[in-house]
Design a protein around this motif. Structure first.
Motif, PDB file in Angstrom:
ATOM      1  N   THR A  18       0.629  -1.047  -0.167  1.00 52.23           N
ATOM      2  CA  THR A  18       0.137  -0.101  -0.121  1.00 52.23           C
ATOM      3  C   THR A  18       0.870   0.983  -0.070  1.00 52.23           C
ATOM      4  O   THR A  18       0.224   2.768   0.284  1.00 52.23           O
ATOM      5  CB  THR A  18      -0.908   0.427   1.184  1.00 52.23           C
ATOM      6  N   VAL A  19       2.479   1.053  -0.198  1.00 46.93           N
ATOM      7  CA  VAL A  19       2.783   2.605  -0.304  1.00 46.93           C
ATOM      8  C   VAL A  19       2.575   3.288  -1.445  1.00 46.93           C
ATOM      9  O   VAL A  19       2.758   2.689  -2.485  1.00 46.93           O
ATOM     10  CB  VAL A  19       4.379   1.778  -0.217  1.00 46.93           C
ATOM     11  N   GLY A  20       2.229   4.208  -1.247  1.00 44.21           N
ATOM     12  CA  GLY A  20       1.708   5.323  -2.194  1.00 44.21           C
ATOM     13  C   GLY A  20       0.641   5.713  -1.968  1.00 44.21           C
ATOM     14  O   GLY A  20       0.586   6.082  -3.989  1.00 44.21           O
ATOM     15  N   ALA A  21      -0.233   4.463  -2.010  1.00 47.31           N
ATOM     16  CA  ALA A  21      -1.525   4.602  -2.404  1.00 47.31           C
ATOM     17  C   ALA A  21      -2.013   5.635  -2.024  1.00 47.31           C
ATOM     18  O   ALA A  21      -2.994   6.530  -3.246  1.00 47.31           O
ATOM     19  CB  ALA A  21      -2.218   3.716  -1.965  1.00 47.31           C
ATOM     20  N   GLY A  22      -2.476   6.202  -1.082  1.00 41.81           N
ATOM     21  CA  GLY A  22      -3.061   7.735  -0.702  1.00 41.81           C
ATOM     22  C   GLY A  22      -2.657   8.363  -1.651  1.00 41.81           C
ATOM     23  O   GLY A  22      -3.154   9.349  -2.210  1.00 41.81           O
ATOM     24  N   ASP A  23      -1.003   8.576  -2.058  1.00 43.91           N
ATOM     25  CA  ASP A  23      -0.621  10.107  -2.229  1.00 43.91           C
ATOM     26  C   ASP A  23      -1.505  10.447  -3.685  1.00 43.91           C
ATOM     27  O   ASP A  23      -1.214  10.951  -4.822  1.00 43.91           O
ATOM     28  CB  ASP A  23       1.088   9.764  -2.505  1.00 43.91           C
ATOM     29  N   THR A  24      -1.598   8.528  -4.926  1.00 48.09           N
ATOM     30  CA  THR A  24      -1.621   8.875  -5.257  1.00 48.09           C
ATOM     31  C   THR A  24      -3.596   8.836  -5.583  1.00 48.09           C
ATOM     32  O   THR A  24      -3.624   9.895  -6.834  1.00 48.09           O
ATOM     33  CB  THR A  24      -1.692   7.054  -5.730  1.00 48.09           C
ATOM     34  N   PHE A  25      -4.127   8.735  -4.807  1.00 52.44           N
ATOM     35  CA  PHE A  25      -4.944   9.298  -4.913  1.00 52.44           C
ATOM     36  C   PHE A  25      -5.048  10.188  -4.913  1.00 52.44           C
ATOM     37  O   PHE A  25      -6.038  11.106  -5.351  1.00 52.44           O
ATOM     38  CB  PHE A  25      -5.962   8.816  -3.894  1.00 52.44           C
ATOM     39  N   ASN A  26      -4.688  11.290  -3.885  1.00 51.64           N
ATOM     40  CA  ASN A  26      -4.287  13.046  -4.412  1.00 51.64           C
ATOM     41  C   ASN A  26      -3.565  13.167  -5.781  1.00 51.64           C
ATOM     42  O   ASN A  26      -4.841  14.183  -5.770  1.00 51.64           O
ATOM     43  CB  ASN A  26      -3.439  12.812  -3.143  1.00 51.64           C
ATOM     44  N   ALA A  27      -2.985  13.030  -6.020  1.00 49.57           N
ATOM     45  CA  ALA A  27      -2.438  13.175  -7.728  1.00 49.57           C
ATOM     46  C   ALA A  27      -4.454  13.619  -8.103  1.00 49.57           C
ATOM     47  O   ALA A  27      -4.217  13.528  -9.387  1.00 49.57           O
ATOM     48  CB  ALA A  27      -1.859  12.722  -8.243  1.00 49.57           C
ATOM     49  N   GLY A  28      -4.783  11.629  -8.641  1.00 52.56           N
ATOM     50  CA  GLY A  28      -5.886  11.680  -9.678  1.00 52.56           C
ATOM     51  C   GLY A  28      -6.520  12.098  -9.482  1.00 52.56           C
ATOM     52  O   GLY A  28      -7.212  13.366 -10.266  1.00 52.56           O
ATOM     53  N   PHE A  29      -7.126  12.896  -7.790  1.00 51.22           N
ATOM     54  CA  PHE A  29      -8.189  13.708  -7.785  1.00 51.22           C
ATOM     55  C   PHE A  29      -8.053  15.093  -7.736  1.00 51.22           C
ATOM     56  O   PHE A  29      -8.783  15.821  -8.486  1.00 51.22           O
ATOM     57  CB  PHE A  29      -8.627  13.548  -6.288  1.00 51.22           C
ATOM     58  N   LEU A  30      -7.124  15.790  -7.600  1.00 49.63           N
ATOM     59  CA  LEU A  30      -6.633  16.621  -8.111  1.00 49.63           C
ATOM     60  C   LEU A  30      -7.043  16.816  -9.657  1.00 49.63           C
ATOM     61  O   LEU A  30      -6.707  17.650 -10.120  1.00 49.63           O
ATOM     62  CB  LEU A  30      -5.218  17.433  -7.574  1.00 49.63           C
ATOM     63  N   THR A  31      -6.164  15.676 -10.638  1.00 53.04           N
ATOM     64  CA  THR A  31      -5.850  15.965 -11.656  1.00 53.04           C
ATOM     65  C   THR A  31      -7.214  15.529 -12.330  1.00 53.04           C
ATOM     66  O   THR A  31      -7.748  16.609 -13.412  1.00 53.04           O
ATOM     67  CB  THR A  31      -4.986  14.232 -12.283  1.00 53.04           C
ATOM     68  N   GLY A  32      -9.015  14.840 -12.079  1.00 52.80           N
ATOM     69  CA  GLY A  32      -9.881  15.112 -12.117  1.00 52.80           C
ATOM     70  C   GLY A  32     -10.304  16.502 -11.697  1.00 52.80           C
ATOM     71  O   GLY A  32     -10.621  16.308 -13.323  1.00 52.80           O
ATOM     72  N   LEU A  33     -10.201  17.399 -10.929  1.00 52.90           N
ATOM     73  CA  LEU A  33      -9.997  17.968 -11.158  1.00 52.90           C
ATOM     74  C   LEU A  33      -9.777  19.234 -11.685  1.00 52.90           C
ATOM     75  O   LEU A  33     -10.466  19.966 -12.808  1.00 52.90           O
ATOM     76  CB  LEU A  33      -9.895  19.042  -9.488  1.00 52.90           C
ATOM     77  N   SER A  34      -8.717  19.222 -12.289  1.00 57.38           N
ATOM     78  CA  SER A  34      -8.089  20.139 -13.503  1.00 57.38           C
ATOM     79  C   SER A  34      -9.298  19.991 -14.841  1.00 57.38           C
ATOM     80  O   SER A  34      -9.125  20.616 -15.483  1.00 57.38           O
ATOM     81  CB  SER A  34      -6.899  19.780 -13.642  1.00 57.38           C
ATOM     82  N   LYS A  35      -9.113  18.577 -14.890  1.00 55.42           N
ATOM     83  CA  LYS A  35     -10.127  18.051 -16.239  1.00 55.42           C
ATOM     84  C   LYS A  35     -11.050  18.265 -16.057  1.00 55.42           C
ATOM     85  O   LYS A  35     -11.949  18.334 -17.635  1.00 55.42           O
ATOM     86  CB  LYS A  35      -9.494  16.171 -16.825  1.00 55.42           C
ATOM     87  N   ILE A  36     -12.186  18.772 -15.656  1.00 52.05           N
ATOM     88  CA  ILE A  36     -13.159  19.249 -14.993  1.00 52.05           C
ATOM     89  C   ILE A  36     -12.939  21.101 -15.245  1.00 52.05           C
ATOM     90  O   ILE A  36     -14.801  21.304 -14.713  1.00 52.05           O
ATOM     91  CB  ILE A  36     -14.247  18.559 -14.843  1.00 52.05           C
TER      92      ILE A  36
END
Length: 328
Positions: A253-271
């Protein structure tokens, strides 16, 4: 695919994770891998196509060179990451049933010794989001440096905080709690794990009370990640979204939450959700889109050893495979 004039400035630690391995002789050993919660989030953002800068102290030593090389490879800029003749923070990881526990070595390191003089005098051009989190919020002087920076610029951009609390790393709990309270009060987005929120409000006796207390302290969006149980969010006190985790074989699970953060912020940017005003008007569908991108990205990371977030094309392939399965 890069979003022009939509920079995310990730503020916090960059370190080396020593991951447990087994030598060819059969003896246990460690492999040195670039890491740190904020570093991992920045790398994941770069791989997902976001414009991203890291604001952190980096070392001149061999580990600092390894960190800088990893940032370049993932398209993370380092204009605001001073390089110093101080050692790199080291974190030794033990995996138990796929879950990580840490031992940190952080005294007088380049990341920890980030000072106000190291920061840009004004918010860099194009920055629409500040991201903070990780152990850099628990150690001085970098913690006070970063919180003051966020407070100074909170009116100009979105502030996202991932509390990512490591109780064994906290030297002065009262000071740490006051610092988190300051950050939460100016944050637009606060992400916690279920363990984080239980630690934050130990005197409350229900999850609902925890949620309401955190939300009342200021953020527009509160995200709670629950590992294999998925993620929940509440926005503006009214819009609630719950999404399941993806079914995946977990390596660690190393980096799982960090990757979620990035995916969430990327999603905000795309919309187009890159301002405080836009966040306050988010619909449930828009919130779910960003959360889903975070969950999908994190699912790739946990299926691989260490913090190895996906590139955007990997998520596109993953989505295509999922669509094909549904239509069989």
């Amino acid at each position: 695919m890069r979003e022009a004039q939509n920079m995310i400035l990730c503020c916090g630690e960059a370190l080396i994770d020593f991951l447990p391995e087994t030598h060819a002789s059969g003896r246990p050993c460690f492999t040195a891998c670039p890491g740190g919660a904020v570093f991992n989030t920045a790398v994941a953002l770069g791989r997902l196509g976001a414009e991203v800068e890291l604001l952190s102290g980096l070392s001149e030593d061999i580990f600092g060179g390894q960190l800088r090389a990893a940032l370049r490879q993932s398209h993370v800029r380092t204009s605001y990451a001073p390089v110093r003749a101080l050692p790199t923070t080291l974190a030794f990881i033990q995996l138990l049933d796929g879950n990580a526990t840490y031992a940190f070595f952080d005294e007088n390191t380049a990341s920890r010794m980030l000072l106000p003089v190291d920061l840009p005098a004004s918010l860099p051009a194009g920055v629409t989001t500040l991201f903070l989190g990780g152990i850099s919020l628990a150690t001085e002087p970098c913690a006070d440096t970063l919180v003051a920076f966020a407070e100074r610029h909170a009116g100009q951009c979105i502030v996202m905080v991932d509390l990512n609390i490591r109780p064994n790393f906290i030297k002065n709990e009262a000071t740490y709690r006051k610092r988190l309270k300051r950050l939460i009060s100016i944050a637009d987005i606060v992400k916690v794990s279920d363990d984080d929120i239980d630690w934050l409000y130990p005197d409350l006796n229900s999850e609902e009370a925890n949620w309401k207390t955190l939300e009342a302290e200021g953020p527009t969006i509160v995200l709670i990640t629950r590992g294999a149980k998925g993620a929940d969010a509440i926005s503006n006190g009214a819009v609630c979204v719950s999404l399941p985790a993806q079914d995946v074989t977990i390596v660690d699970t190393v980096g799982a939450g960090d990757t979620f953060n990035a995916g969430f912020l990327t999603g905000l940017s795309k919309i187009g959700m890159t301002s405080k005003t836009a966040l306050k008007a988010m619909t449930a569908d828009e919130l779910a889109y960003a959360m889903n991108l975070g969950i999908r990205a994190a699912a790739v990371t946990v299926s691989r050893l260490g913090a190895d977030p996906p590139w955007w094309h990997e998520l596109a392939i993953q989505a295509e495979v999922t669509r094909n399965r549904r239509h069989r």
